[in-house]
Design an enzyme around this catalytic site. Structure first.
Site, short mmCIF file in Angstrom:
data_model
loop_
_atom_site.label_atom_id
_atom_site.label_comp_id
_atom_site.label_asym_id
_atom_site.label_seq_id
_atom_site.Cartn_x
_atom_site.Cartn_y
_atom_site.Cartn_z
N ASP A 191 -1.81 2.61 1.14
CA ASP A 191 -2.31 1.59 2.05
C ASP A 191 -3.74 1.18 1.73
OD1 ASP A 191 -1.89 -0.04 4.42
OD2 ASP A 191 -3.35 1.25 5.41
N LEU A 272 -3.64 -3.52 11.00
CA LEU A 272 -4.09 -4.88 10.74
C LEU A 272 -4.63 -5.05 9.33
CD1 LEU A 272 -5.91 -5.63 14.11
CD2 LEU A 272 -3.70 -6.49 13.37
N ARG A 273 -4.53 -4.00 8.50
CA ARG A 273 -5.06 -4.11 7.15
C ARG A 273 -4.29 -5.15 6.34
NH1 ARG A 273 -5.64 1.14 5.89
NH2 ARG A 273 -7.83 1.19 6.47
N GLY A 274 -3.00 -5.32 6.64
CA GLY A 274 -2.21 -6.31 5.92
C GLY A 274 -2.72 -7.72 6.14
#
Length: 334
Positions: A191, A272-274
């Site tokens: 991730d 919310l990293r995407g």
């Protein structure tokens, strides 16, 4: 000294090259994970890109590549403050590397000869403001993975051991490569990569012949080959530098933010990293293409690279992650 293979001369592998270029424009994207067959140009691409980029300005003798004297760490004891230019650093992190070699440790030689307690910088110091390249990243030992996660999150290397208390900046573009058949990557590290690309050996005969032709020319007529591709690399370098300058003022419409959120929601990506990565990669691509603002077409182009490694496993869906992303992109951005 022999230069790396020219970036512009790499045949095919367009998604991998695009991902490398976007991290050069905006290092904050978070690096690139390249999974695929052996011998498909993974390590060649990262070294070629670093050689392509403009040199960085550093304080002479600074072990962490500080751009100005005031940013040099006190423990480095830099007496002169001359500014010199150096190529963008590319540091290899080998399998089986020890923690001391990565973060740095007590300089044993100085301790034994003069009784002085001094710090010997590690690989993270050398990689600051450059690239940290890990081949076979999926085989990296867990404790080294945990260490890299901490540093990648903070941008700072902290060493508290053997009576030492050392801090120094460690901001780098993390590039990992590997063969998925040899093991999976831990989700925590997976991730952390901004983008993930899949590379395969070319399937058509003409492409394979062109790969052989260019590699043979590089080895047999080095000067002639480099002269031929120097102009293309220079043009690409100029585009990257121009895109870096455009990035802060790039307009991002509200509908693009909505597209990013709807895509990640439809794909079920955690956190919310995407969305944040998708936005940054879209913005970098828009700057590279000379656009005045980020558009849906930019989101569409980078969505597979930014999101395929963030999907949850679905036992009822046998389609690969790339196919699943492409399917959702068509549904959401139709």
């Amino acid at each position: 000294m022999t230069q790396p293979f020219p970036f512009s001369a790499i045949v095919g592998q367009d998604e991998m090259k695009q991902a490398m270029i976007l991290t050069a424009i905006d290092p904050g994207i978070g690096g690139v994970l390249v999974f695929g067959d052996r011998g498909t140009g993974k390590s060649t691409a990262v070294r070629a890109l670093a050689a392509l980029l403009p040199p960085i300005r550093v304080v002479a003798g600074c072990p962490v590549n500080s751009p100005t004297p005031d940013k040099c760490p006190d423990w480095a004891h830099i007496a002169q403050h001359d500014i010199v230019e150096r190529p963008t650093p590319v540091v290899d992190l080998p399998l089986g590397v020890t923690e001391d070699r990565v973060v740095g440790a007590l300089d044993i030689e100085k301790a034994l000869t003069s009784g002085e307690k001094a710090f010997e910088p590690g690989l993270l110091a050398r990689a600051n403001r450059g690239y940290l390249y890990i081949d076979e990243v999926n085989l990296l030992e867990d404790h080294i993975v945990d260490l890299l996660l901490d540093v990648a999150q903070s941008g700072e290397n902290v060493v508290e051991r053997e009576g030492l208390s050392i801090r120094h900046p460690a901001r780098f573009v993390l590039v990992g490569s590997g063969n998925p058949e040899e093991g999976e990557l831990r989700p925590q590290l997976l991730d952390r990569f901004g983008m993930s690309v899949e590379v395969t050996s070319p399937k058509d005969i003409d492409t394979r012949i062109e790969v052989i032709r260019r590699r043979d020319a590089y080895e047999m007529d080095y000067e002639g080959f480099m002269s031929h591709w120097r102009e293309q690399d220079a043009a690409l370098r100029d585009r990257i530098v121009t895109a870096r300058g455009k990035l802060p003022a790039m307009e991002t419409p509200e509908e693009v933010l909505r597209d990013c959120a709807e895509l990640c929601l439809a794909l079920g990506s955690d956190g919310l990293r995407g969305e944040l990565t998708l936005l940054r990669t879209s913005r970098a691509l828009a700057a590279f293409e000379g656009a005045e603002k980020v558009g849906r077409e930019h989101v569409r182009k980078v969505a597979p690279s930014a999101l395929r490694h963030r999907l949850r496993r679905d036992p009822l869906d046998e389609a690969g992650s790339t196919t699943r992303v492409a399917r959702v992109v068509e549904e959401v951005l139709a």
